[in-house]
Design an enzyme around this catalytic site. Structure first.
Site, mmCIF file in Angstrom:
data_model
loop_
_atom_site.group_PDB
_atom_site.id
_atom_site.type_symbol
_atom_site.label_atom_id
_atom_site.label_comp_id
_atom_site.label_asym_id
_atom_site.label_seq_id
_atom_site.Cartn_x
_atom_site.Cartn_y
_atom_site.Cartn_z
ATOM 1 N N LYS A 128 20.516 46.731 13.425
ATOM 2 C CA LYS A 128 19.662 46.853 14.908
ATOM 3 C C LYS A 128 19.165 48.265 14.868
ATOM 4 C CE LYS A 128 21.607 42.523 15.639
ATOM 5 N NZ LYS A 128 23.219 42.147 16.484
ATOM 6 N N LYS B 201 29.394 46.989 20.504
ATOM 7 C CA LYS B 201 30.551 46.108 19.864
ATOM 8 C C LYS B 201 31.955 46.023 19.979
ATOM 9 C CE LYS B 201 30.555 50.257 16.152
ATOM 10 N NZ LYS B 201 29.922 48.857 15.158
ATOM 11 N N ARG B 202 32.145 44.653 19.916
ATOM 12 C CA ARG B 202 33.696 44.094 20.139
ATOM 13 C C ARG B 202 34.911 45.465 21.099
ATOM 14 N NH1 ARG B 202 34.018 38.868 21.477
ATOM 15 N NH2 ARG B 202 36.660 39.619 22.846
ATOM 16 N N THR C 209 26.590 44.290 12.174
ATOM 17 C CA THR C 209 25.348 43.881 11.834
ATOM 18 C C THR C 209 24.727 44.830 12.662
ATOM 19 O OG1 THR C 209 25.539 41.953 13.406
ATOM 20 C CG2 THR C 209 25.106 41.588 11.413
ATOM 21 N N HIS D 139 34.452 36.187 6.957
ATOM 22 C CA HIS D 139 34.131 37.122 8.303
ATOM 23 C C HIS D 139 34.895 38.554 8.192
ATOM 24 C CE1 HIS D 139 29.953 35.537 9.009
ATOM 25 N NE2 HIS D 139 31.019 33.927 9.492
ATOM 26 N N LYS E 36 38.136 49.017 14.905
ATOM 27 C CA LYS E 36 36.283 49.649 15.143
ATOM 28 C C LYS E 36 36.336 51.225 15.908
ATOM 29 C CE LYS E 36 34.584 45.124 16.522
ATOM 30 N NZ LYS E 36 33.204 45.197 15.291
HETATM 31 C C1 26Q Z 1 39.342 32.353 16.006
HETATM 32 C C2 26Q Z 1 40.565 31.664 16.929
HETATM 33 C C3 26Q Z 1 41.174 31.149 17.627
HETATM 34 C C4 26Q Z 1 39.925 32.105 18.679
HETATM 35 C C5 26Q Z 1 38.650 32.466 17.742
HETATM 36 C C6 26Q Z 1 38.641 32.841 17.051
HETATM 37 C C7 26Q Z 1 37.750 34.066 16.033
HETATM 38 C C8 26Q Z 1 36.570 33.435 17.608
HETATM 39 C C9 26Q Z 1 35.162 34.632 16.951
HETATM 40 C C10 26Q Z 1 38.264 34.414 15.594
HETATM 41 C C11 26Q Z 1 37.078 35.289 14.895
HETATM 42 C C12 26Q Z 1 35.724 35.152 15.565
HETATM 43 C C13 26Q Z 1 34.655 35.893 15.200
HETATM 44 C C14 26Q Z 1 34.538 36.949 14.243
HETATM 45 C C15 26Q Z 1 33.883 38.046 13.799
HETATM 46 O O1 26Q Z 1 32.642 37.845 15.132
HETATM 47 N N1 26Q Z 1 33.468 38.895 12.527
HETATM 48 C C16 26Q Z 1 32.287 39.894 12.793
HETATM 49 O O2 26Q Z 1 30.864 38.893 12.025
HETATM 50 C C17 26Q Z 1 29.891 40.100 11.731
HETATM 51 C C18 26Q Z 1 29.304 38.697 11.043
HETATM 52 O O3 26Q Z 1 29.660 37.934 9.486
HETATM 53 C C19 26Q Z 1 30.442 40.461 11.053
HETATM 54 O O4 26Q Z 1 29.077 41.865 10.714
HETATM 55 C C20 26Q Z 1 31.757 41.562 11.320
HETATM 56 O O5 26Q Z 1 32.239 42.891 10.481
HETATM 57 C C21 26Q Z 1 33.094 40.288 11.328
HETATM 58 O O6 26Q Z 1 34.001 41.386 12.267
#
Ligand code: 26Q
Length: 827
Positions: free
Chosen positions: A675, A563-564, A671, A372, A569
């Site tokens: 929406k 979004k975050r 995503t 991702h 972004k």
């Molecule tokens: C990793 C290690 C330690 C702590 C936290 C994490 C961690 C947690 C969540 C790393 C990444 C995430 C989330 C990533 C994320 O949401 N990515 C998004 O995924 C979406 C679904 O595929 C995409 O549409 C987005 O582009 C992408 O940024």
């Protein structure tokens, strides 16, 4: 009566529960008194919500039982979606919709004098995810149930989900989200399926009775994983799948030997450590490296879930694993659950006595990995030291996987030691690190990105060496969202209008929305379409008033970015544009003005300093703009606090303009963009992630494109001169001056210097200055288009009409056709 003459019953022979409005009324009355023990009609809405939720849950239970019995009886292949995050949001309205009880519920509540919206808003969001990746998992399980695919979600039942964001003095403050307070109606504890998870200790080799060398993992500290199941209903098809979330719990075998009798309380208190594993979701969405608790969470999920699948296998087929790979598939949601590769090897070898080759043949045909992210700094790495300490047996297995893998690499490219170094699962250096993405690729038969551009860039860049070795493993699966929640549930007026014209087939076959395209030319339809949008905007106006004490004018363009908060972004680019509009108004350059209401929302990772400064800047700029009488209704700006799933259900239907403005090549998919499109918003966006496919579907005349391409972004490397750009662009110069002169930080001098420095830095990876001019020009086009409302509504209708590709039903079909190969459940 003697026992002999008594009629015999089975506990499981329950009469089917009725589904009329009258049945629902009775159900609610019964639960109000008998389940909740209430007698006063005046009780809090929260109890009325519970009575309704329990009544709806009754209707889920029998389908759940039927689905379980059916999948238990067949020998069909199954898939498991392993994810550290499931961002489910609320369940009540979704269950009502998917059970087909919309109308009956409305009638029942009317008869009881209750208001559905009021009751629904009593439910806490299940916020067990950060953002895109977690919400994607939730949309996936919805679509799998609707497609009748036998897929189980496995995750962690965090006691505290994503923090609640409050804004104090313009700044983000995190508050704990204790979402389980006040009972979770939707979960059922299944302690009979508790699993034991090992940590620590060390490994020993020994010779078994046949003189074969084997390994055991001893002296471990053990933790229990207790499953809680949530029903996942398909849309009007009788299928209810399962989301199984693990809660950590101490074993009762705590070591009294280590303590004397007097230390009993201390030894009980030590149980805490175990119970902390599932306590809290990590609130960062790009990896925060090296935290031991996070690695514990990852292994806890992987081990509990795989043991659970193997338990079911052994119960059914005994210890013969010949067909295990043919009947089971684990989909890894990013690298977070990737230790699963090593855990399945461990269980097959150490617990079930398979040889390495047998175990590897199974494992590498069972695992599939979804990536991702394209940001190299976000790729997960764990230090070998920490890994060995916490999971010594798994570290041994990873070393062995790596040794065998590197010998294959050496065979294919003899003498290319540089390539072996690059591809090694273990990164050498001062601190040796485990590269989790490489372990996932080596251990999986499928590796996919989440939008076409993302998948292309992965094989050209980050994973190029692996693509050269195994091109057949790599594939694309463009993301989607479920139209049940993101249209049918949250946008009732538009859904009714669509259904009136083309029928309701779109709810399970979103491509049918194409049938709307001809109605873009129908003036009466455009009028009804605009009326729906207005109704939705009024709902959002009320919410913004409540949350932000700012009134959005209903005829202004609702321009939204939620979004975050992340530098890539580029919420900052959005604010620079807003400041530019403000500057124009102040200069009297506002003839033919299009009124705009800009809403920005999202959470910053608690330790992400720049993201938090950007939130502060947005709030300060909003304060100035919203209180300037010269500006008035021409321009409004709010920072929407605590953005979450249930907020998006109000925001997306009300949007006119969707901001998808990441630096090209950085957003894997996005995503939220989908929406908004489904709900008739137009997109202003870069050629990034799924934006590209959105534009392909809707046509470039219905999409506002701007900015550098991913290739151009790459080429700026080493010769980027933002100060020259600023000097040449009067508008940008004025915007920078407003920030740098302290216009938005009158009482906090220098408070945004980190932000202006970042924009001016030759090393700004996000190229904010580079894209400013093209962004402002595109926004000018947007404003002009909005003035021609007939044209705008036409484009809005076409955005919805051509959004069919972005259903997770399509995404799940593709996963199933190419990766999982499951037969639908027969009911
Ligand atoms: C990793 C290690 C330690 C702590 C936290 C994490 C961690 C947690 C969540 C790393 C990444 C995430 C989330 C990533 C994320 O949401 N990515 C998004 O995924 C979406 C679904 O595929 C995409 O549409 C987005 O582009 C992408 O940024």
């Amino acid at each position: 009566m003697t026992k002999k003459t008594v009629k015999k019953y089975k506990l499981t022979d329950v009469p089917r529960v009725g589904k009329t409005a009258g049945d629902l009324v009775q159900g609610m009355q019964r639960h109000f008194l008998r389940s909740l023990g209430l007698s006063h009609d005046s009780s809090a809405d929260h109890y009325k919500y519970q009575a309704l939720a329990l009544t709806i849950r009754d209707r889920l239970m029998e389908c759940w039982k039927d689905t379980k019995e059916s999948t238990h009886a067949d020998d069909n292949r199954r898939a498991y979606y392993l994810s550290l995050e499931f961002l489910m949001g609320r369940s009540l309205s979704n269950a009502i919709l998917n059970l087909g009880l919309d109308h009956e519920t409305e009638q029942a509540l009317y008869a009881l004098g209750l208001d559905l919206e009021a009751l629904q808003s009593e439910e806490m969001d299940a916020g067990l995810g950060n953002g895109g990746l977690g919400r994607l998992a939730a949309c996936f399980v919805d679509s799998c149930a609707t497609l009748k695919l036998p897929v189980t979600g496995y995750g962690i039942r965090y006691e505290y989900g994503m923090f609640r964001q409050v804004i104090k003095d313009g700044q983000q403050v995190e508050e704990p989200d204790h979402w389980l307070r006040g009972a979770n109606i939707w979960e059922v504890e299944r302690s009979e399926y508790t699993q034991k998870i090992h940590f620590g200790g060390h490994t020993e080799t020994y010779f078994n009775e046949h003189g074969v060398s084997r390994c055991r993992w001893v002296n471990t500290q053990d933790v229990l994983a207790v499953p809680f199941d949530t029903p996942i209903p398909g849309y009007k098809n009788g299928v209810v799948n399962t989301l199984r979330l693990w809660k950590s719990s101490a074993t009762d075998e705590f070591d009294l030997g280590e303590f004397n009798a007097g230390s009993y309380p201390e030894s009980v208190a030590a149980k805490n450590d175990a119970e902390h594993i599932s306590m809290v979701l990590y609130p960062n969405d790009s990896s925060e490296n090296g935290k031991e608790l996070r690695l514990r969470q990852q292994y806890f999920l992987a081990s509990a879930s795989i043991q659970d699948v193997m338990r079911q296998w052994v119960e059914k087929y005994g210890q013969d694993f010949t067909h295990f790979a043919a009947r089971n598939c684990f989909q890894l949601n990013d690298t977070h659950p990737t230790v699963s590769v090593a855990e399945l090897m461990r269980l097959l070898m150490d617990e079930y006595r398979l040889s390495w080759d047998e175990a590897w043949a199974i494992t590498s045909k069972t695992m599939a990995y979804t990536n991702h992210t394209l940001l190299p700094e976000a790729l997960e790495r764990w230090s070998v030291g920490l890994f060995s300490k916490l999971l010594p047996r798994l570290m041994d297995i990873i070393f062995e996987i790596n040794a065998r893998f590197l010998s294959d690499v050496a065979k294919k490219w003899p003498g290319d030691t540089e390539r072996q170094r690059r591809m090694s699962i273990i990164e050498e250096g001062d601190v040796k690190q485990v590269r989790m993405a490489y372990l996932a690729i080596v251990g999986s038969f499928s590796v996919n990105g989440v939008a076409q551009l993302h998948s292309d860039l992965l094989v050209e860049g980050l994973f190029a060496d692996f693509y050269a070795l195994w091109p057949e493993k790599f594939n694309n699966k463009t993301n989607g969202v479920t139209q049940r929640r993101w249209m049918a549930m949250c946008n009732k007026s538009m859904s009714a209008l669509i259904t009136e014209k083309i029928g309701d087939g779109w709810v399970t076959d979103l491509q049918q929305l194409r049938g709307l395209a001809p109605f873009a030319e129908d003036a009466a339809f455009r009028k009804s379409w605009a009326a729906c949008k207005l109704e939705n905007k009024r709902r959002l106006i009320a919410l913004v008033e409540k949350e932000c004490q700012v009134t959005f004018p209903e005829d202004s363009m609702f321009d939204i970015q939620v979004k975050r908060i992340h530098e890539y972004k580029r919420q900052l680019l959005n604010v620079l544009h807003v400041i530019h509009l403000y500057d124009r108004i102040k200069r009297g350059h506002a003839h033919n003005w299009t009124p705009r209401a800009v809403l920005i929302g999202g959470k910053a990772a608690p330790g992400y300093y720049m993201a938090k400064r950007i939130i502060k800047l947005i709030n300060n700029v909003a304060e100035v703009i919203n209180n300037d009488p010269d500006v008035g209704d021409k321009l409004k700006l709010v920072f929407f606090p605590n953005y979450r799933v249930s907020a998006m259900e109000v925001i997306a239907p009300a949007a006119d303009l969707s901001e998808q403005i990441s630096t090209a090549g950085k957003e894997a998919s996005g995503t939220g963009n989908m929406k908004f499109m489904m709900n008739g918003a137009l997109t202003i966006g870069t050629l990034d992630g799924a934006n590209i496919e959105i534009r392909e579907e809707v046509g470039d005349e219905n999409f506002f494109l701007f900015g550098l391409t991913a290739a151009e972004v790459e080429q700026t490397h080493g010769h980027y001169n933002p100060n020259a750009i600023i000097d040449r662009d009067e508008d940008l110069r004025r915007v920078m001056h407003l920030i740098e002169s302290g216009h938005f930080s009158q009482f906090e001098p220098g408070s945004f210097s980190c932000i202006s420095n970042a924009v001016r830095s030759a090393h700004d990876p996000w190229l904010v200055a580079a894209d400013f001019r093209s962004y402002v020009d595109a926004q000018e086009q947007v404003a002009e288009s909005f003035q021609d409302q007939e044209k705008w509504q036409r484009m809005s209708i076409l955005n919805t009409a051509y959004s069919g590709k972005f259903s997770t039903d399509r995404t799940m079909h593709e996963y199933n056709d190419n990766i999982w190969k499951l037969k639908p459940v027969s009911l």
